[in-house]
Design an enzyme around this catalytic site. Structure first.
Site, PDB file in Angstrom:
ATOM      1  N   VAL A   1      -5.813  -4.675  10.641  1.00 31.14           N
ATOM      2  CA  VAL A   1      -6.075  -5.915   9.904  1.00 31.14           C
ATOM      3  C   VAL A   1      -6.869  -5.600   8.642  1.00 31.14           C
ATOM      4  CG1 VAL A   1      -7.118  -8.205   9.954  1.00 31.14           C
ATOM      5  CG2 VAL A   1      -6.129  -7.257  12.046  1.00 31.14           C
TER       6      VAL A   1
ATOM      7  N   GLY B   1      -1.915  -0.170   1.621  1.00 24.91           N
ATOM      8  CA  GLY B   1      -1.762   1.071   0.862  1.00 24.91           C
ATOM      9  C   GLY B   1      -2.164   2.272   1.689  1.00 24.91           C
TER      10      GLY B   1
ATOM     11  N   LYS C   1      -0.428  -3.687  14.094  1.00 23.04           N
ATOM     12  CA  LYS C   1      -0.786  -5.092  14.262  1.00 23.04           C
ATOM     13  C   LYS C   1       0.230  -5.852  15.100  1.00 23.04           C
ATOM     14  CE  LYS C   1       1.124  -5.840   9.675  1.00 23.04           C
ATOM     15  NZ  LYS C   1       1.182  -4.391   9.329  1.00 23.04           N
TER      16      LYS C   1
ATOM     17  N   GLY D   1      -6.517  -3.562   6.040  1.00 22.80           N
ATOM     18  CA  GLY D   1      -6.605  -2.237   5.443  1.00 22.80           C
ATOM     19  C   GLY D   1      -7.968  -1.593   5.536  1.00 22.80           C
TER      20      GLY D   1
ATOM     21  N   LYS E   1      -1.976 -10.649  12.402  1.00 17.14           N
ATOM     22  CA  LYS E   1      -3.383 -10.375  12.136  1.00 17.14           C
ATOM     23  C   LYS E   1      -4.264 -11.531  12.601  1.00 17.14           C
ATOM     24  CE  LYS E   1      -2.075  -7.488   8.215  1.00 17.14           C
ATOM     25  NZ  LYS E   1      -1.936  -7.401   6.747  1.00 17.14           N
TER      26      LYS E   1
ATOM     27  N   GLU F   1       8.205  -5.319  -0.099  1.00 18.83           N
ATOM     28  CA  GLU F   1       9.310  -4.513   0.416  1.00 18.83           C
ATOM     29  C   GLU F   1      10.641  -5.062  -0.111  1.00 18.83           C
ATOM     30  OE1 GLU F   1       8.908  -1.855   2.201  1.00 18.83           O
ATOM     31  OE2 GLU F   1       6.787  -2.035   2.730  1.00 18.83           O
TER      32      GLU F   1
END
Length: 433
Positions: A134, A306, A107, A136, A207, A192
C-alpha cells in the site's frame, strides 16, 4: 557483534520492483549487514523468462522453479513481488511451511485472502510483512500496525493510486478531458496499456481492504469494499467543484461507524475542499490522512509506486524480518479481535453534489425539492441556470446536507422518473469537510 553466517533471501519475481530489490541488496550490502547485524545474501531469483538479461544479478541464481526455491530449507526470507493470487498464495504458504518468513508487495492477495496467509505464518512461527502493498515508499502499514497500536483509529482516507491522481490532477490543472489526460499518463508510463485496474478503482479497493483491516482490527476483504471508478468524471464536474471551492480526487475511505459497532470501506471519486491536505496532492503522488482518537490527524505523503520507491519499502521489511530472526522473535501478526461487521454502502452518511438536466419552466425546482424531502435528504444549496443554446432545458445543481447513501439512491431513482428531469448528469459525494 555481527554474526558471520549470512541470512539468505529468495526473490520471487524480477521485474521493475524485483530487479531494484536485487540491485539495492547488492550495492548496499555492507550497510544492510550493519543495520541488521548479519550479512544478507541473495540466494536465488525465480523468474518466468530465464533468458532475459538481468544486469547485476549472477545468472547462477536464476531459476524457473519457484517452488523448489522456497522449499530449500536454508532460506530465511522470501520476497514475493510476482503479484496475483496464484501461484503467489501457494508459494507464500509453502515458504512458511519450510521455515522462511515472507515479505510481500501483493495487495490483491492480501486483500482477498490475507487471513489465510496470517494463519499460515502464525502456525509456522514466521513473519508476514507487506509495507510495499500500500502506497509504495510511504511508511504507512507499520505506523498503523505498531506506532498507533495503542490508539483508536476512526478514519483513514487517502489517495492510494498514483495513476488516477495524475489523470485527475491534469484534468483539474489544464482543463483536459478524461481521455486526453489518460493518454498523457500512458505516454509518461504512469498508466498501463490496460488501465482498468487503476481507473475503475480495483487497485485502490484492494489497498482500502488492507488499510481497513489494520486500522479497525477486523477482517475486511476486497468483496467488502464498495467501488466506483473515475472514468465518468468530466470537465463540467471540475467546474462545479471549483465553484464550491473543491477539487476532485479518487479516494479510498475507511471509517468506523459513529456507534463503533461497524465499519465501512469504499473507493470512489469525490469532491474535497481545497483547504484539505489531500487536495494539494499533485501528479502521481499518494497521500493518506489518518484520524485517531488520541493522536488526532496525521498525514502520510510520498511517491506511491515505481521500482525504487516500492523496493525501498520491501527492503525496510527485509531488514525488520531479518532482525526478528536474529532475535528468534516475530513481529505483529493479524489483529482481528474486534470482528466488526462491514456495513453496506447504503449505510454511509455523507454529502452529495447532484447535477440534473431539467426542463426550463416554472415549478421544476419545487418538484425536485419535494422528491428530496420525501426521501429524507435535506438540501443545502441549489444553483439553476438556463442553457446558452436554448432548447428549453436548464442545468440544476443540488448540494445536500449529510444523508445516508441509500436515501440518496432512492432520491435519484425518483428524480429519473419525473417528466421534468431530462437526465441526471452526475452524482458525486463531497468528503473531507
Amino acid at each position: 557483534m555481527m554474526r558471520t553466517r549470512p541470512l539468505k533471501v529468495a526473490l520471487l519475481g524480477c521485474g521493475v520492483v524485483g530487479s531494484e530489490v536485487a540491485r539495492i541488496m547488492t550495492t548496499h550490502a555492507d550497510d544492510l549487514a550493519a543495520r541488521i547485524g548479519a550479512p544478507v545474501e541473495l540466494a536465488g531469483v525465480a523468474v518466468r523468462r530465464p533468458d532475459k538479461v538481468r544486469g547485476g544479478i549472477d545468472p547462477a541464481l536464476i531459476t524457473t522453479d519457484a517452488t523448489a526455491l522456497v522449499k530449500r530449507g536454508d532460506i530465511d526470507v522470501v520476497v514475493e513481488v510476482i503479484g496475483g493470487i496464484e501461484p503467489a498464495r501457494a508459494l507464500i504458504t509453502t515458504a512458511f511451511e519450510h521455515g522462511a518468513s515472507v515479505v510481500s508487495a501483493n495487495k490483491a492477495l492480501l486483500a482477498q485472502d490475507g487471513a489465510t496467509l496470517y494463519a499460515a505464518a502464525e502456525r509456522h512461527g514466521q513473519d508476514l510483512y507487506y509495507e510495499a502493498a500500500v502506497a509504495g515508499a510511504i511508511p504507512l502499514i507499520r505506523p498503523l500496525r505498531e506506532s498507533l497500536a495503542g490508539d483508536k483509529i476512526n478514519r483513514v482516507m487517502g489517495i492510494v493510486n498514483g495513476t488516477t491522481n495524475f489523470i485527475l490532477d491534469k484534468m483539474d490543472s489544464t482543463g483536459a478531458g478524461y481521455q486526453e489526460a489518460l493518454d498523457e499518463a500512458t505516454a509518461l508510463g504512469y498508466a498501463e496499456a490496460d488501465p482498468t485496474a487503476d481507473v475503475e478503482g480495483f487497485d485502490a479497493a484492494a489497498k482500502a481492504a488492507i488499510l481497513a483491516g489494520i486500522a479497525f482490527h477486523t477482517r475486511v476483504r476486497l468483496d467488502d469494499v464498495y467501488r466506483e471508478g473515475m472514468t465518468e468524471v468530466t470537465a463540467a464536474d471540475f467546474a462545479s467543484a471549483r465553484q464550491m471551492g473543491c477539487t476532485i480526487k479518487l479516494l479510498a475511505i475507511c471509517e468506523r461507524a459513529a456507534d463503533g459497532e461497524s465499519v465501512t470501506a469504499r473507493v470512489h471519486p469525490a469532491m474535497i475542499p481545497l483547504s484539505h491536505p489531500l487536495a494539494s496532492v499533485r501528479e502521481a503522488y499518494n497521500a493518506v490522512f489518518v484520524e485517531a482518537e488520541a493522536a488526532g490527524q496525521l498525514m502520510f505523503y510520498g511517491p506511491g509506486a515505481g521500482g525504487s520507491p516500492t523496493a525501498s519499502a520491501v527492503l525496510g521489511d527485509v531488514v525488520a524480518v531479518c532482525r526478528n530472526r536474529l532475535n528468534e522473535a516475530t513481529g505483529p501478526g493479524e489483529s482481528a479481535y474486534t470482528q466488526l461487521p462491514v456495513s453496506p454502502m447504503g449505510d454511509v452518511v455523507t454529502r452529495y453534489h447532484i447535477s440534473l438536466d431539467v426542463a426550463d419552466k416554472p415549478g421544476v425546482l419545487a418538484q425536485v425539492a419535494t422528491v428530496f424531502a420525501e426521501h429524507g435528504v435535506s438540501i443545502d444549496t441549489v444553483r439553476q441556470h438556463g442553457r446558452q443554446d436554448g432548447g428549453g432545458e436548464a442545468s440544476l445543481v443540488v448540494v445536500t446536507h449529510r444523508a445516508p447513501d441509500a436515501a440518496l439512491s432512492g432520491t435519484v431513482e425518483a428524480l429519473r422518473k419525473l417528466d421534468t428531469v431530462r437526465g441526471v448528469a452526475s452524482i458525486m459525494r463531497v468528503e473531507g469537510e
